[in-house]
Design an enzyme around this catalytic site. Structure first.
Site, PDB file in Angstrom:
ATOM      1  N   GLU A 172      -4.300   7.716  -5.072  1.00 45.98           N
ATOM      2  CA  GLU A 172      -4.563   7.062  -6.356  1.00 45.98           C
ATOM      3  C   GLU A 172      -5.899   7.552  -6.909  1.00 45.98           C
ATOM      4  O   GLU A 172      -6.840   7.705  -6.132  1.00 45.98           O
ATOM      5  CB  GLU A 172      -4.579   5.539  -6.170  1.00 45.98           C
ATOM      6  CG  GLU A 172      -3.219   5.018  -5.742  1.00 45.98           C
ATOM      7  CD  GLU A 172      -3.162   3.497  -5.596  1.00 45.98           C
ATOM      8  OE1 GLU A 172      -4.141   2.817  -5.952  1.00 45.98           O
ATOM      9  OE2 GLU A 172      -2.143   3.005  -5.124  1.00 45.98           O
ATOM     10  N   HIS A 215      -1.338   0.669 -10.317  1.00 44.37           N
ATOM     11  CA  HIS A 215      -2.058  -0.297  -9.465  1.00 44.37           C
ATOM     12  C   HIS A 215      -2.698  -1.407 -10.318  1.00 44.37           C
ATOM     13  O   HIS A 215      -3.849  -1.797 -10.098  1.00 44.37           O
ATOM     14  CB  HIS A 215      -3.126   0.402  -8.614  1.00 44.37           C
ATOM     15  CG  HIS A 215      -3.407  -0.342  -7.335  1.00 44.37           C
ATOM     16  ND1 HIS A 215      -3.685   0.273  -6.138  1.00 44.37           N
ATOM     17  CD2 HIS A 215      -3.448  -1.674  -7.065  1.00 44.37           C
ATOM     18  CE1 HIS A 215      -3.889  -0.630  -5.190  1.00 44.37           C
ATOM     19  NE2 HIS A 215      -3.749  -1.821  -5.735  1.00 44.37           N
ATOM     20  N   ARG A 275       0.851  -1.194   0.000  1.00 44.79           N
ATOM     21  CA  ARG A 275       0.000   0.000   0.000  1.00 44.79           C
ATOM     22  C   ARG A 275       0.884   1.241   0.000  1.00 44.79           C
ATOM     23  O   ARG A 275       1.925   1.289   0.659  1.00 44.79           O
ATOM     24  CB  ARG A 275      -0.902   0.031   1.233  1.00 44.79           C
ATOM     25  CG  ARG A 275      -2.179  -0.733   1.075  1.00 44.79           C
ATOM     26  CD  ARG A 275      -3.141  -0.101   0.037  1.00 44.79           C
ATOM     27  NE  ARG A 275      -4.321  -0.928  -0.190  1.00 44.79           N
ATOM     28  CZ  ARG A 275      -4.444  -1.857  -1.146  1.00 44.79           C
ATOM     29  NH1 ARG A 275      -3.472  -2.090  -2.004  1.00 44.79           N
ATOM     30  NH2 ARG A 275      -5.553  -2.560  -1.267  1.00 44.79           N
TER      31      ARG A 275
HETATM   32  N1  LIG Z   1      -0.656  -3.835  -5.625  1.00 48.53           N
HETATM   33  C1  LIG Z   1      -1.778  -4.523  -5.556  1.00 48.53           C
HETATM   34  O1  LIG Z   1      -2.581  -4.567  -6.460  1.00 48.53           O
HETATM   35  C2  LIG Z   1      -2.049  -5.324  -4.324  1.00 48.53           C
HETATM   36  C3  LIG Z   1      -2.611  -6.604  -4.468  1.00 48.53           C
HETATM   37  C4  LIG Z   1      -2.754  -7.382  -3.340  1.00 48.53           C
HETATM   38  C5  LIG Z   1      -2.434  -6.859  -2.102  1.00 48.53           C
HETATM   39  N2  LIG Z   1      -1.968  -5.588  -1.999  1.00 48.53           N
HETATM   40  C6  LIG Z   1      -1.657  -5.023  -0.679  1.00 48.53           C
HETATM   41  O2  LIG Z   1      -0.585  -5.752  -0.132  1.00 48.53           O
HETATM   42  C7  LIG Z   1      -0.894  -6.068   1.209  1.00 48.53           C
HETATM   43  C8  LIG Z   1      -0.188  -7.352   1.575  1.00 48.53           C
HETATM   44  O3  LIG Z   1      -0.739  -8.412   0.809  1.00 48.53           O
HETATM   45  P1  LIG Z   1      -0.450  -9.921   1.230  1.00 48.53           P
HETATM   46  O4  LIG Z   1      -1.243 -10.756   0.302  1.00 48.53           O
HETATM   47  O5  LIG Z   1       0.991 -10.160   1.375  1.00 48.53           O
HETATM   48  O6  LIG Z   1      -1.155  -9.898   2.666  1.00 48.53           O
HETATM   49  P2  LIG Z   1      -0.936 -10.899   3.892  1.00 48.53           P
HETATM   50  O7  LIG Z   1      -0.654 -12.250   3.411  1.00 48.53           O
HETATM   51  O8  LIG Z   1      -2.102 -10.646   4.776  1.00 48.53           O
HETATM   52  O9  LIG Z   1       0.386 -10.351   4.587  1.00 48.53           O
HETATM   53  C9  LIG Z   1       0.454  -9.152   5.244  1.00 48.53           C
HETATM   54  C10 LIG Z   1       1.752  -9.198   6.044  1.00 48.53           C
HETATM   55  O10 LIG Z   1       1.960  -7.886   6.570  1.00 48.53           O
HETATM   56  C11 LIG Z   1       2.492  -8.055   7.860  1.00 48.53           C
HETATM   57  N3  LIG Z   1       2.267  -6.876   8.689  1.00 48.53           N
HETATM   58  C12 LIG Z   1       1.100  -6.258   8.987  1.00 48.53           C
HETATM   59  N4  LIG Z   1       1.330  -5.197   9.770  1.00 48.53           N
HETATM   60  C13 LIG Z   1       2.670  -5.143   9.990  1.00 48.53           C
HETATM   61  C14 LIG Z   1       3.515  -4.270  10.709  1.00 48.53           C
HETATM   62  N5  LIG Z   1       3.017  -3.230  11.384  1.00 48.53           N
HETATM   63  N6  LIG Z   1       4.832  -4.527  10.713  1.00 48.53           N
HETATM   64  C15 LIG Z   1       5.357  -5.585  10.036  1.00 48.53           C
HETATM   65  N7  LIG Z   1       4.599  -6.448   9.329  1.00 48.53           N
HETATM   66  C16 LIG Z   1       3.271  -6.225   9.305  1.00 48.53           C
HETATM   67  C17 LIG Z   1       1.760  -9.242   8.423  1.00 48.53           C
HETATM   68  O11 LIG Z   1       2.494  -9.738   9.491  1.00 48.53           O
HETATM   69  P3  LIG Z   1       1.934 -10.854  10.503  1.00 48.53           P
HETATM   70  O12 LIG Z   1       2.366 -12.130   9.895  1.00 48.53           O
HETATM   71  O13 LIG Z   1       2.635 -10.502  11.763  1.00 48.53           O
HETATM   72  O14 LIG Z   1       0.459 -10.733  10.565  1.00 48.53           O
HETATM   73  C18 LIG Z   1       1.694 -10.173   7.207  1.00 48.53           C
HETATM   74  O15 LIG Z   1       2.808 -11.020   7.148  1.00 48.53           O
HETATM   75  C19 LIG Z   1      -2.411  -6.156   1.250  1.00 48.53           C
HETATM   76  O16 LIG Z   1      -2.900  -5.896   2.556  1.00 48.53           O
HETATM   77  C20 LIG Z   1      -2.838  -5.110   0.263  1.00 48.53           C
HETATM   78  O17 LIG Z   1      -3.004  -3.885   0.921  1.00 48.53           O
HETATM   79  C21 LIG Z   1      -1.720  -4.829  -3.086  1.00 48.53           C
END
Ligand SMILES: NC(=O)c1ccc[n+]([C@@H]2O[C@H](COP(=O)([O-])OP(=O)(O)OC[C@H]3O[C@@H](n4cnc5c(N)ncnc54)[C@H](OP(=O)(O)O)[C@@H]3O)[C@@H](O)[C@H]2O)c1
Length: 351
Positions: A293, A312, A264
């Site tokens: 965005e 995006h 994000r």
């Molecule tokens: N560019 C795009 O089109 C697109 C597409 C998909 C997703 N995204 C974004 O990318 C994000 C991540 O996606 P994902 O699929 O990897 O999600 P995910 O599997 O839910 O992973 C999120 C990770 O972030 C970590 N986290 C959350 N808060 C944190 C903090 N304060 N400090 C350190 N680590 C932290 C979590 O740690 P824990 O293991 O400790 O919970 C988890 O490992 C989504 O939430 C979304 O906003 C963007």
């Protein structure tokens, strides 16, 4: 969680008829309810917003609300709207589960301002994981852009310059820090490790995850930055992650380092990133997400040859909605069997 014998799922987001039929076939113990006439037509695959010109008549709106309110579970947030989600949670006494199309669905749930009781009554799940591979591929593009100095090549090309040769770097020369080891971070680390890149994971607790053994805590980010050639930011947008990559982190990276942003936009202090790119402290950036965005026309990022702007769209793939449907089916089966579901939204930090 007790097992359930039957579930009524309402499709609350635009979805092709064939995929609705596939959901119904895959889930014989579920009544899948969908009415395409009450949803905006999709403009392209995985278009969960639909044609913005679509308007419901008041009768259609009443029919749509009644359909949503009859659900035990919603496939998608109605109209992708926080207000419509809040209305559905309050009106739908049977509602126990909402699956969001976005991986960052936690932010949509937060925006609905639900009460603690409502957040306890309804389980929210996200589509995290579906987008991991294409975003890992964009991260690889970013790491390669840094190794091959894409910004300099583009600037030289624009000025028709044929300079004296200077050495390029190769992937095994690089140390890449992957900030966040969720679905996207782990997929990125795995892909980079396969092509010989040395990966350092950065997580909240600094403990190894999956195949990533070299891991530090986020509090150590500035400390490890001087040996980092590229920083890949995969974190969700929460209060805790806002501005985590700030001027101090950016200026501590190896001179000319690369920044890739696929989580994000709020995680990076974008003004500091612009300054770091202008001064050459950051040499290249590949950005899929931004603080605002669409990226405003006046943003200096647009005109920088050392920046690749992916609007995006890096996670948009032809198979996205099928993968989301598969994830939904798996979670529906878990709910029916009374087992824990995948990708449940953390209703404290909302990710
Ligand atoms: N560019 C795009 O089109 C697109 C597409 C998909 C997703 N995204 C974004 O990318 C994000 C991540 O996606 P994902 O699929 O990897 O999600 P995910 O599997 O839910 O992973 C999120 C990770 O972030 C970590 N986290 C959350 N808060 C944190 C903090 N304060 N400090 C350190 N680590 C932290 C979590 O740690 P824990 O293991 O400790 O919970 C988890 O490992 C989504 O939430 C979304 O906003 C963007």
């Amino acid at each position: 969680m007790p097992a359930i014998s039957r579930l009524r799922v309402v499709v609350a987001t635009p979805l092709p008829d064939a995929l609705v039929a596939w959901l119904q076939d895959a889930l014989p113990d579920v009544d899948v309810v969908a009415d395409a006439s009450l949803l905006p037509p999709q403009r392209w695959p995985a278009d969960f917003v639909g044609d913005p010109a679509f308007r419901r008549t008041s009768d259609q709106q009443a029919a749509f609300d009644a359909m949503v309110d009859s659900a035990d579970a919603l496939f998608g947030i109605p109209d992708g709207s926080a207000d419509a989600l809040a209305r559905a949670v309050r009106a739908g006494s049977r509602l126990r589960w909402v699956h969001t199309m976005a991986a960052g669905g936690g932010a949509q749930v937060r925006a609905a301002h639900l009460t603690d009781d409502e957040l306890r009554r309804v389980t929210f799940t996200t589509s995290a994981g579906v987008h991991a591979r294409p975003l890992a591929e964009l991260a690889l593009l970013g790491v390669l852009a840094g190794a091959k100095d894409l910004g300099r090549l583009r600037a030289q090309q624009a000025s028709r310059t044929w300079p004296d040769p200077r050495p390029m770097r190769s992937l095994p020369d690089l140390v890449v820090a992957v900030l966040g080891l969720g679905h996207i971070g782990r997929a990125t680390a795995a892909l980079l490790q396969r092509v010989g890149v040395r990966v350092v994971g950065v997580t909240r607790d600094g403990r190894p995850r999956g195949d990533v053994t070299d891991v530090v805590a986020t509090t150590e980010l500035v400390t490890i930055a001087p040996r980092v050639d590229a920083l890949v930011v995969t974190l969700p947008g929460t209060d805790a992650t806002r501005g985590l990559v700030d001027a101090a982190v950016l200026s501590a990276l190896r001179p000319g380092a690369t920044v890739v942003s696929v989580g994000r936009g709020s995680v990076i202090d974008e003004a500091a990133l612009v300054r770091a790119l202008e001064s050459g402290v950051v040499g290249n950036a590949v950005l899929d997400v931004f603080a605002v965005e669409p990226l405003p026309a006046e943003s200096p990022l647009w005109a920088m040859p050392q920046v690749v702007i992916s609007p995006h769209t890096a996670a948009v793939t032809a198979d996205q909605e099928r993968l989301i449907a598969e994830l939904f089916v798996d979670n529906a089966r878990r709910l029916l069997r009374g087992e824990p579901m995948r990708n449940v939204v953390d209703t404290v930090e909302f990710y």
